[in-house]
Structures are given as C-alpha cells and as structure tokens.
Design an enzyme around this catalytic site. Structure first.
Site, short mmCIF file in Angstrom:
data_model
loop_
_atom_site.label_atom_id
_atom_site.label_comp_id
_atom_site.label_asym_id
_atom_site.label_seq_id
_atom_site.Cartn_x
_atom_site.Cartn_y
_atom_site.Cartn_z
N CYS A 121 87.04 47.05 -39.62
CA CYS A 121 86.47 46.69 -41.22
C CYS A 121 85.38 46.61 -41.26
CB CYS A 121 87.27 45.97 -42.28
SG CYS A 121 87.94 44.39 -41.94
N CYS A 129 90.17 48.83 -42.58
CA CYS A 129 90.76 47.82 -41.09
C CYS A 129 91.11 49.61 -40.12
CB CYS A 129 91.56 47.26 -40.74
SG CYS A 129 90.70 45.94 -42.68
N LYS A 194 100.19 38.35 -43.10
CA LYS A 194 98.56 38.60 -43.73
C LYS A 194 98.90 39.64 -44.72
CE LYS A 194 93.78 40.00 -42.39
NZ LYS A 194 92.93 40.73 -41.72
N ARG A 204 84.80 38.26 -47.18
CA ARG A 204 84.17 39.69 -47.10
C ARG A 204 82.57 39.79 -47.51
NH1 ARG A 204 89.30 42.05 -49.58
NH2 ARG A 204 91.18 41.79 -48.10
N ARG A 216 92.92 47.07 -49.62
CA ARG A 216 93.70 46.76 -48.61
C ARG A 216 95.63 46.51 -48.34
NH1 ARG A 216 89.09 46.17 -45.68
NH2 ARG A 216 88.44 44.64 -45.40
N GLU A 232 107.91 41.02 -39.79
CA GLU A 232 106.64 41.15 -39.16
C GLU A 232 106.16 40.89 -38.52
OE1 GLU A 232 104.44 43.24 -39.55
OE2 GLU A 232 104.46 43.91 -41.25
N LYS A 247 98.99 34.15 -42.36
CA LYS A 247 97.47 34.00 -43.08
C LYS A 247 97.22 34.46 -44.75
CE LYS A 247 93.02 36.20 -42.67
NZ LYS A 247 91.98 36.99 -42.09
C1 PBG Z 1 89.06 41.36 -40.78
C2 PBG Z 1 89.57 39.65 -41.16
C3 PBG Z 1 89.21 39.45 -42.44
C4 PBG Z 1 89.80 38.20 -42.50
C5 PBG Z 1 89.64 38.02 -40.96
N1 PBG Z 1 90.10 38.59 -40.16
C6 PBG Z 1 88.60 40.24 -43.78
C7 PBG Z 1 89.77 40.72 -44.81
O1 PBG Z 1 91.33 41.41 -44.16
O2 PBG Z 1 89.72 41.78 -45.02
C8 PBG Z 1 89.51 37.14 -43.60
C9 PBG Z 1 89.25 36.39 -43.16
C10 PBG Z 1 88.59 34.69 -44.35
O3 PBG Z 1 89.02 35.41 -45.78
O4 PBG Z 1 88.23 33.76 -44.19
N2 PBG Z 1 90.44 42.44 -41.06
#
Ligand code: PBG
Length: 327
Positions: A121, A129, A194, A204, A216, A232, A247
């Site tokens: 991304c 992504c 996630k 972002r 997403r 998952e 996460k």
């Molecule tokens: C990349 C990614 C993201 C985060 C970690 N790796 C952003 C997303 O998925 O949009 C978010 C980390 C954060 O908010 O601290 N895909």
C-alpha cells in the site's frame, strides 16, 4: 470481623504487589515502528503522530541509536518510496527505500533486530495492498509480488518479515519464496487477524498509504468477527507462520486472548497509530496522565495474552519498565 480471605493483604506494599504480579513485561518484547522516507534528508516530525519522526536514509541509524539508548532492540520498518506505480515495483527494488535502510542498519548495528513490513500500500499509486483488477485486489497475482518483496528484504539482510496485506495464502507464498532463495532461517510474523480499522488513520497520513478509492474491507477483517480471527490464525499457522499477530490491540483484547489460548505460536499485538494518537491527544488536552495511561494500556495487551507488542511508545515503555512503573 472474621474473614478468612483478605485479598488486600497482598496489596499493602509496593514490594508485595511487585512480587505478586501476574503480568511481566520486558523491553525485549517491545518492537518500535520506524518510518523511512526515501525523499528526505535528516529527520522530520510526523504531524499525525506527535513525538514520532520520519527519518531520511542518511538518518536511519539515528533512529536505531535512539532505540538503543532506551534499551529497545527490535524495530519494524515502514518505507515511503520516492516513486509509486500500479504494481508497487519500488517495494522489491534492490535499491528500494527499505532495502537501503536495512543494509544501513545492519552494517552499523548488526545485532539490532530488524523486522520488515511486507505490503504494497505504501508503494502503489492507488494505495491498495495489492495488484488491482478493475477495483478489486487480485489475491493470487498479489502473492507473487509479495513474495518478491519478502525475498528482496531477505537479500538486504532483514531478520524477519511481516506480511500485513491480508491476502489468502500469503504466508505459504512467502515461506516458499524465502526457502527457495536460501532464507529458510528467516521467520515470518504474520499479521493474521488484521481488522479493517479506523485506528490506522494517523499511520496512513504518515505513510501516505490511504487508498485513493474505496477501502480495505475486501481484504482486512470485519471488526464484528471473532471466530474468523481464529480461522485466520489457523490458516497462517498451517502455512508456517512463526509468529501470529492481532491488530489493532486495545479494541481487540478479546481476540488476543482467544488466539493466544488457541495457538502455541508466539502472539504479537500491534498497538496501532490511532491508539497512540488518542493517548497523545487526550494527554495534550490535559484529560489524562499520559505516562500512566500508556503503561496501563500496554499492561492490558500483555495481560490479554500477547507475548510481544509493536508500539510507538516502545522507548517510553522500556523506560517505565526499567524504572519499575510497570512490569
Ligand atoms: C500496511 C500497514 C498498515 C499498518 C501497518 N501496516 C496500514 C493499513 O493497513 O492501512 C497500520 C499501522 C498503524 O496504524 O499504526 N498495510
């Protein structure tokens, strides 16, 4: 009063409370996210994440030395490339921003542990992504690209790779590619559960990775779901993930607990940008004690079952642990 059970007996003094603690923390289990901007020279504060910086390639070791000064010895790298295109080709370039940063860190600080985020991304001009077909991310085509990214990180000297794309089969694709390239020893930390979260907003803004259209939700998880997180994790574990991750952290403590109980892989939690920014904002408004809220939030994540934590507060938490405020 004749009471047999008096739980307060064990709470009377600091020494006693410290001895009886159920949750133990160590700076060893903290991972600090570092943002590297290929177009930057020096260090620049990140407006959406007060107290965090973008580092230029000439300054990555400054970021590392700041970590080491606080006893933080593990990082997660995120890159802001100089150029983006539809397939995110700067993500696997030999001289891409992450590849250069890893080489710089590893040559100056070989023992500093470097985990790389494997995703597209930040590198695609559309901010999704993976590889688009129309307005949809094509899962299997994306896997081929992610595998190239992971191998390029291995070639640069990364210690561990962490795919955050949420494609199906991503761990298997990375494992096969890494093994084929001679990187059998590089572990995979899978962003397994996630969620499609609004808590990623400040990240972002910092990484310039917001999708240019849509969202997403077609690949990240629906926040309403719990059993799906177990599924998952099970898939990533079967595919060979060495470490599983949930996460965000604070809004998903129930998921952390269940996944930690269900799997024997080490469990990581990511306390994301919005969690950090909320504490910073509330403290700046004089509403809460920043240090204590930071500590209590981190303890909660470990109490929920996390074995390690990715956090923008890693340096301050390491200090708090060392100074006996927590852990
Ligand atoms: C990349 C990614 C993201 C985060 C970690 N790796 C952003 C997303 O998925 O949009 C978010 C980390 C954060 O908010 O601290 N895909």
């Amino acid at each position: 009063m004749e009471l047999i059970h008096r739980p307060r007996r064990l709470r009377r003094t600091d020494a006693l409370r410290r001895m009886c603690r159920e949750t133990r923390m160590s700076p060893d289990s903290l991972i600090y996210p570092i943002f590297i901007d290929e177009t930057l020279s020096g260090v620049r504060p990140i407006p959406s994440l007060p107290g965090q910086n973008h580092y230029g390639l000439d300054s990555v070791n400054q970021a590392v030395e700041e970590c080491l000064a606080h006893g933080v010895t593990h990082c997660m790298l995120f890159g802001l490339p100089g150029a983006k295109d539809a397939c995110g080709s700067s993500a696997w370039a030999e001289k891409g921003v992450i590849q250069q940063a890893v080489r710089a860190i590893k040559s100056a600080h070989p023992d500093f542990y470097v985990i790389t985020d494997v995703c597209l991304c930040e590198y695609t001009d559309h901010g999704h992504c993976g590889i688009l077909h129309g307005h949809e991310v094509d899962n299997d085509e994306t896997l081929d690209v992610l595998a190239k990214v992971a191998v390029s990180h291995g070639l640069a000297g990364a210690d561990m790779v962490a795919p955050s794309d949420m494609m199906d089969g991503h761990v298997a694709a990375l494992r096969q590619a890494l093994d084929g390239a001679g990187f059998r020893h590089i572990p995979i930390m899978a962003y397994s559960a996630k969620y499609a979260s609004a808590f990623y907003g400040p990240f972002r803004a910092a990484a310039g990775s917001a999708p240019s259209f849509g969202d997403r939700r077609g690949y990240q998880m629906d926040p309403h779901n719990r059993k799906e997180a177990l599924r998952e994790c099970a898939l990533d574990a079967e595919e060979g993930a060495d470490i599983l991750m949930v996460k965000p952290a604070l809004s998903y403590l129930d998921v952390i607990r269940e996944c930690a109980d269900a799997f024997d892989q080490p469990m990581c939690a990511y306390s994301v940008s919005g969690e950090y920014a909320m504490i910073k904002a509330a403290a700046a408004a004089g509403l809460v004690d920043e240090r204590r809220v930071m500590c209590e939030s981190a303890v909660a994540v470990f109490r929920a079952g996390a074995d390690m934590l990715i956090t923008y507060f890693a340096k301050e938490l390491a200090d708090a642990i060392r100074q006996g405020e927590i852990g």
